[in-house]
Design an enzyme around this catalytic site. Sequence first.
Site, mmCIF file in Angstrom:
data_model
loop_
_atom_site.group_PDB
_atom_site.id
_atom_site.type_symbol
_atom_site.label_atom_id
_atom_site.label_comp_id
_atom_site.label_asym_id
_atom_site.label_seq_id
_atom_site.Cartn_x
_atom_site.Cartn_y
_atom_site.Cartn_z
ATOM 1 N N ASN A 44 0.594 -1.499 -0.126
ATOM 2 C CA ASN A 44 -0.249 0.177 -0.024
ATOM 3 C C ASN A 44 0.407 1.247 0.070
ATOM 4 O OD1 ASN A 44 0.927 0.006 2.633
ATOM 5 N ND2 ASN A 44 -0.727 0.420 3.914
ATOM 6 N N GLY B 241 6.604 2.275 1.787
ATOM 7 C CA GLY B 241 7.462 1.784 0.683
ATOM 8 C C GLY B 241 7.340 2.678 -0.560
ATOM 9 N N ASP C 187 -4.054 -2.367 0.460
ATOM 10 C CA ASP C 187 -4.095 -2.663 1.544
ATOM 11 C C ASP C 187 -4.091 -3.950 2.306
ATOM 12 O OD1 ASP C 187 -3.561 -2.847 4.741
ATOM 13 O OD2 ASP C 187 -5.117 -0.863 4.895
ATOM 14 N N SER D 21 5.155 -3.857 6.451
ATOM 15 C CA SER D 21 5.131 -3.870 8.660
ATOM 16 C C SER D 21 6.104 -2.326 8.198
ATOM 17 C CB SER D 21 4.899 -4.921 9.285
ATOM 18 O OG SER D 21 5.276 -3.970 10.521
ATOM 19 N N ASN E 214 -5.354 -12.236 7.032
ATOM 20 C CA ASN E 214 -5.340 -12.540 5.231
ATOM 21 C C ASN E 214 -4.709 -13.462 4.643
ATOM 22 O OD1 ASN E 214 -7.972 -11.123 6.021
ATOM 23 N ND2 ASN E 214 -6.615 -8.679 5.291
ATOM 24 N N TYR F 102 4.766 -2.879 17.480
ATOM 25 C CA TYR F 102 5.631 -3.433 16.931
ATOM 26 C C TYR F 102 6.348 -4.726 17.262
ATOM 27 C CZ TYR F 102 9.395 -4.738 13.230
ATOM 28 O OH TYR F 102 10.020 -5.264 12.415
#
Length: 317
Positions: A32, A36, A56, A74, A98, A144
């Site tokens: 998404n 990145g 996403d 992540s 997912n 995290y």
Amino acid sequence: MRILVTGGAGFLGSHLCDALIGEGHSVLCADNLLTGRMENLTQLAHDKRFEFLQQDICLPFDPGKVDYIFDFASPASPFDYLKHGIETLQVGSAGTINCLELAKKYHAKFLLASTSECYGDPLEHPQKETYWGHVNPVGPRSVYDEAKRFAEAATMAYHRYHHVDTRIVRIFNTYGPRLPINDGRVISNLIRQALRGEPLTIYGDGLQTRSFCYVSDEVSGILALSRANEHLPTNVGNPSEFSILECAQAVLKVTGSTSIVKFEPLPQDDPKQRRPDITKARTLLGWEPKIDLHTGLELSLEYFRSAVESASVQTRK
Ligand SMILES: NC(=O)c1ccc[n+]([C@@H]2O[C@H](COP(=O)([O-])OP(=O)(O)OC[C@H]3O[C@@H](n4cnc5c(N)ncnc54)[C@H](O)[C@@H]3O)[C@@H](O)[C@H]2O)c1
């Protein structure tokens, strides 16, 4: 194989996409673009075996039949996961579930990118996979650490309950070209400051230690694990340990910079020592890192020089 790489537009994911395409696979990158960048994938843009899906992964999605899923999505740098705390919790939980559902549906193999942060501020050194960690579950970094610990638990549960063929890699600090220069990670911070002639920031007294793995070593360890028949977590990182001060000296030497060092307070829950025990990876995978810190910094220098230069051109515009 047709391989799904989530987070493939990120630092590590993009190097993994390159390596998988290099091995002759077809790669679908789902990202998404939260942290990145499309420019990490420029070299693959015209490759017919490469597809990009802006997605996403916290939302249900179905890319069609895939044979392997590498779940790398992540935020990973402290700067990013502290800025995107809720998204980090979501991608480690809903996003990973997912992907595991997709693996179950298509009988695909699955590899989770986990982290040395699962060990928290460890009381055992070096860290073996059997150590359960020393994590503050409610501190700022917990978004995290706990997301990744949940992701590991979910991966093991899909393996145990649904017989999904899973693997878990615990990645230790990795660096190299495509690491964003402003993401607050140790190596990118120090090189950026050295190249700009700014003081190098050291948090605390600089005697806390880290181990740094060059990206090609990390990717070859991940690929070796992806082919092995091991479901419990495996550390992949470089066990050579450096204090942050030693690391700053190495950066000064490689860049030829004359920057001075400045000290700032240590952030909350910053681990004092982090070093992988890679006995398992050595014996199980026959893998070990080949590139030492000095060589890795030299290999990264050209990328960092041009990234620092283009950032300063942007600022002048
Ligand atoms: N680089 C390291 O030293 C290191 C160390 C330990 C673990 N890891 C793990 O490796 C993986 C990759 O790390 P990295 O350093 O490349 O980080 P990165 O931030 O460069 O890449 C992460 C990628 O995931 C994408 N992403 C985030 N949330 C998403 C979502 N909901 N849906 C789709 N895409 C999403 C981002 O846009 C980005 O492209 C992460 O899972 C990280 O936890 C990395």
